[in-house]
Motif scaffolding. Structure first.
Motif, short mmCIF file in Angstrom:
data_model
loop_
_atom_site.label_atom_id
_atom_site.label_comp_id
_atom_site.label_asym_id
_atom_site.label_seq_id
_atom_site.Cartn_x
_atom_site.Cartn_y
_atom_site.Cartn_z
N LEU A 165 0.80 -1.22 0.00
CA LEU A 165 0.00 0.00 0.00
C LEU A 165 0.83 1.28 0.00
O LEU A 165 0.47 2.27 -0.62
N PHE A 166 1.97 1.25 0.71
CA PHE A 166 2.72 2.48 0.92
C PHE A 166 4.00 2.59 0.09
O PHE A 166 4.57 3.67 0.02
N GLY A 167 4.48 1.50 -0.45
CA GLY A 167 5.68 1.56 -1.28
C GLY A 167 6.87 2.08 -0.53
O GLY A 167 7.24 1.57 0.53
N ALA A 168 7.51 3.13 -1.05
CA ALA A 168 8.72 3.68 -0.44
C ALA A 168 8.47 4.28 0.94
O ALA A 168 9.41 4.46 1.72
N HIS A 169 7.22 4.61 1.25
CA HIS A 169 6.88 5.18 2.55
C HIS A 169 6.49 4.11 3.57
O HIS A 169 6.02 4.45 4.66
N ALA A 170 6.68 2.85 3.24
CA ALA A 170 6.23 1.78 4.13
C ALA A 170 6.98 1.77 5.45
O ALA A 170 6.43 1.34 6.47
N SER A 171 8.23 2.22 5.45
CA SER A 171 9.02 2.16 6.69
C SER A 171 8.37 3.02 7.78
O SER A 171 8.27 2.59 8.94
N LEU A 172 7.94 4.23 7.44
CA LEU A 172 7.26 5.07 8.43
C LEU A 172 5.87 4.53 8.74
O LEU A 172 5.38 4.64 9.86
N ALA A 173 5.23 3.92 7.76
CA ALA A 173 3.87 3.41 7.95
C ALA A 173 3.84 2.25 8.93
O ALA A 173 2.88 2.09 9.68
N VAL A 174 4.88 1.41 8.91
CA VAL A 174 4.87 0.22 9.78
C VAL A 174 5.48 0.51 11.14
O VAL A 174 5.36 -0.32 12.05
N LEU A 175 6.14 1.65 11.32
CA LEU A 175 6.74 1.96 12.62
C LEU A 175 5.71 1.98 13.75
O LEU A 175 5.93 1.35 14.80
N PRO A 176 4.56 2.65 13.60
CA PRO A 176 3.55 2.58 14.67
C PRO A 176 3.07 1.17 14.94
O PRO A 176 2.84 0.80 16.10
N LEU A 177 2.94 0.35 13.90
CA LEU A 177 2.49 -1.03 14.09
C LEU A 177 3.52 -1.84 14.86
O LEU A 177 3.16 -2.63 15.75
N MET A 178 4.80 -1.69 14.55
CA MET A 178 5.85 -2.42 15.26
C MET A 178 5.88 -2.04 16.74
O MET A 178 6.01 -2.90 17.61
N LEU A 179 5.76 -0.74 17.03
CA LEU A 179 5.76 -0.30 18.42
C LEU A 179 4.52 -0.79 19.16
O LEU A 179 4.59 -1.25 20.32
N PHE A 180 3.36 -0.71 18.51
CA PHE A 180 2.12 -1.15 19.14
C PHE A 180 2.16 -2.66 19.40
O PHE A 180 1.65 -3.13 20.42
N HIS A 181 2.75 -3.41 18.46
CA HIS A 181 2.83 -4.87 18.62
C HIS A 181 3.57 -5.23 19.90
O HIS A 181 3.09 -6.07 20.68
N GLN A 182 4.73 -4.62 20.12
CA GLN A 182 5.48 -4.93 21.33
C GLN A 182 4.74 -4.46 22.58
O GLN A 182 4.71 -5.15 23.60
N MET A 183 4.12 -3.30 22.50
CA MET A 183 3.38 -2.77 23.64
C MET A 183 2.24 -3.68 24.03
O MET A 183 2.02 -3.97 25.22
N GLN A 184 1.49 -4.18 23.04
CA GLN A 184 0.35 -5.04 23.36
C GLN A 184 0.81 -6.36 23.96
O GLN A 184 0.14 -6.92 24.84
N LEU A 185 1.96 -6.89 23.51
CA LEU A 185 2.48 -8.13 24.09
C LEU A 185 2.84 -7.93 25.55
O LEU A 185 2.52 -8.77 26.41
N MET A 186 3.52 -6.85 25.86
CA MET A 186 3.95 -6.60 27.23
C MET A 186 2.76 -6.40 28.17
O MET A 186 2.69 -7.00 29.24
N VAL A 187 1.81 -5.57 27.75
CA VAL A 187 0.67 -5.26 28.61
C VAL A 187 -0.24 -6.47 28.76
O VAL A 187 -0.68 -6.81 29.87
N CYS A 188 -0.53 -7.16 27.67
CA CYS A 188 -1.45 -8.30 27.72
C CYS A 188 -0.85 -9.48 28.48
O CYS A 188 -1.58 -10.28 29.07
#
Length: 338
Positions: free
Chosen positions: A279-302
């Motif tokens: 979906l994001f092409g060359a901008h995918a790195s910034l697009a997935v940064l929130p998802l990567m951070l949220f993924h770790q956060m949800q694992l720790m809290v849950c």
């Protein structure tokens, strides 16, 4: 609180892309390999999902509708509301990534694991995660088209077609061939799991290499990252509260509420990363940064919540809906006296 080792591998891959990004012909090779890896990844998803289990899980339709509503309705609404945080807390690219995070499907493995630890309804968690992943292949691109539009890194009809060809077609092919290869996939689950994770690492390397070449990382500062973490912490807290107390208001019993909370409050890194790369092409790195951070956060809290749920005794309030339903059934079944 646990740190997922796979997150460390992802961060290492990001570091490798920062130091040695793929350029020129190497970038073309990495891009082609990433495309093939994503298609194979979703082919394996299709081969693993048991059609019979999915159909059996439809019997608990109220729970699955609740989880899907949390994943694809409430999450996106909160993502749209976060637009008001630009530019105070978030830059526009980070907001686009945050909004994309709210559109991806729920997890499967971690939802099952945490539901099991907390003594919840594990079969329901399995079906809920599977349904969410299946629906997300179609719904996430459509939501991205409607909510992100051209701001999402050039999303267009061509992007939607690419999503179908790269994700949905391999998934359907895996389902159709499951009759013949399902046993092989089940027997080699551990080895194929490494293939899954390796494919995602390749996607991350390709996306972040493109970001380095484009120079988009100069747009992110430590202050902006801190603001993003605060926003994501609030988002996770809101969804954990809504899934738990909302399920109680809908009169689910304790085991179902646990499954709803863990399946309805999570977002899948495994599904989101391949979609973002398309979906994001060359901008995918910034697009997935929130998802990567949220993924770790949800694992720790849950992980903390699941352990507390496992230790807590079941209160009468937790089982009140089930007890009331059982009482009504017993009264209805009793012989009536004249």
């Amino acid at each position: 609180m646990p740190i997922d080792p796979y997150i460390l591998l992802l961060l290492g891959t990001v570091g490798l892309a920062a130091l040695l990004p793929a350029r020129g012909a190497a970038a073309d090779v990495a891009s082609g390999a990433s495309t093939a890896a994503i298609a194979f990844l979703f082919f394996l998803y299709g081969a693993r999902l048991s059609t019979r289990e999915a159909l059996d899980g439809l019997k608990h339709w109220r729970l699955h509708v609740t989880v899907l509503a949390c994943t694809f309705v409430i999450f996106p609404v909160l993502g749209l509301a976060a637009r008001g945080l630009v530019p105070v807390f978030l830059t526009d690219p980070l907001y686009q990534g945050l909004l994309f995070l709210t559109l991806v499907p729920s997890t499967i493995q971690s939802s099952i694991a945490f539901t099991s630890i907390a003594r919840g309804n594990v079969p329901a968690a399995i079906c809920a995660g599977s349904f969410s992943s299946l629906v997300g292949i179609v719904v996430t691109p459509l939501l991205a088209a409607a909510l992100l539009g051209s701001t999402g890194g050039g999303f267009s009809t061509d992007s939607l077609v690419e999503i179908v060809l790269q994700l949905l077609v391999p998934f359907v092919a895996g389902q159709l061939l499951r009759r013949w290869i399902g046993g092989f996939v089940a027997r080699h689950k551990k080895v194929l799991g490494y293939v899954d994770r390796g494919s995602i690492l390749l996607v991350v390397y390709t996306a972040f290499s493109e970001g380095m070449v484009q120079g988009i990382w100069h747009q992110v500062s430590p202050v902006r990252l801190a603001g993003l973490l605060v926003v994501e912490a609030v988002l996770l807290a809101v969804m954990l509260a809504l899934t738990w107390y909302g399920a109680r208001a809908l009169r689910f019993d304790r085991e179902d509420r646990i499954a709803i909370q863990f399946a309805g409050s999570k977002k899948s890194l495994a599904s989101g990363l391949p979609m973002a790369s398309v979906l994001f092409g060359a901008h995918a790195s910034l697009a997935v940064l929130p998802l990567m951070l949220f993924h770790q956060m949800q694992l720790m809290v849950c992980a903390v919540i699941a352990k507390r749920r496992a230790r807590d005794p079941e209160s009468p309030a937790d089982n009140a809906p089930a007890t009331a339903a059982a009482s009504r059934t017993a009264v209805d079944a009793a012989p009536r006296s004249r």
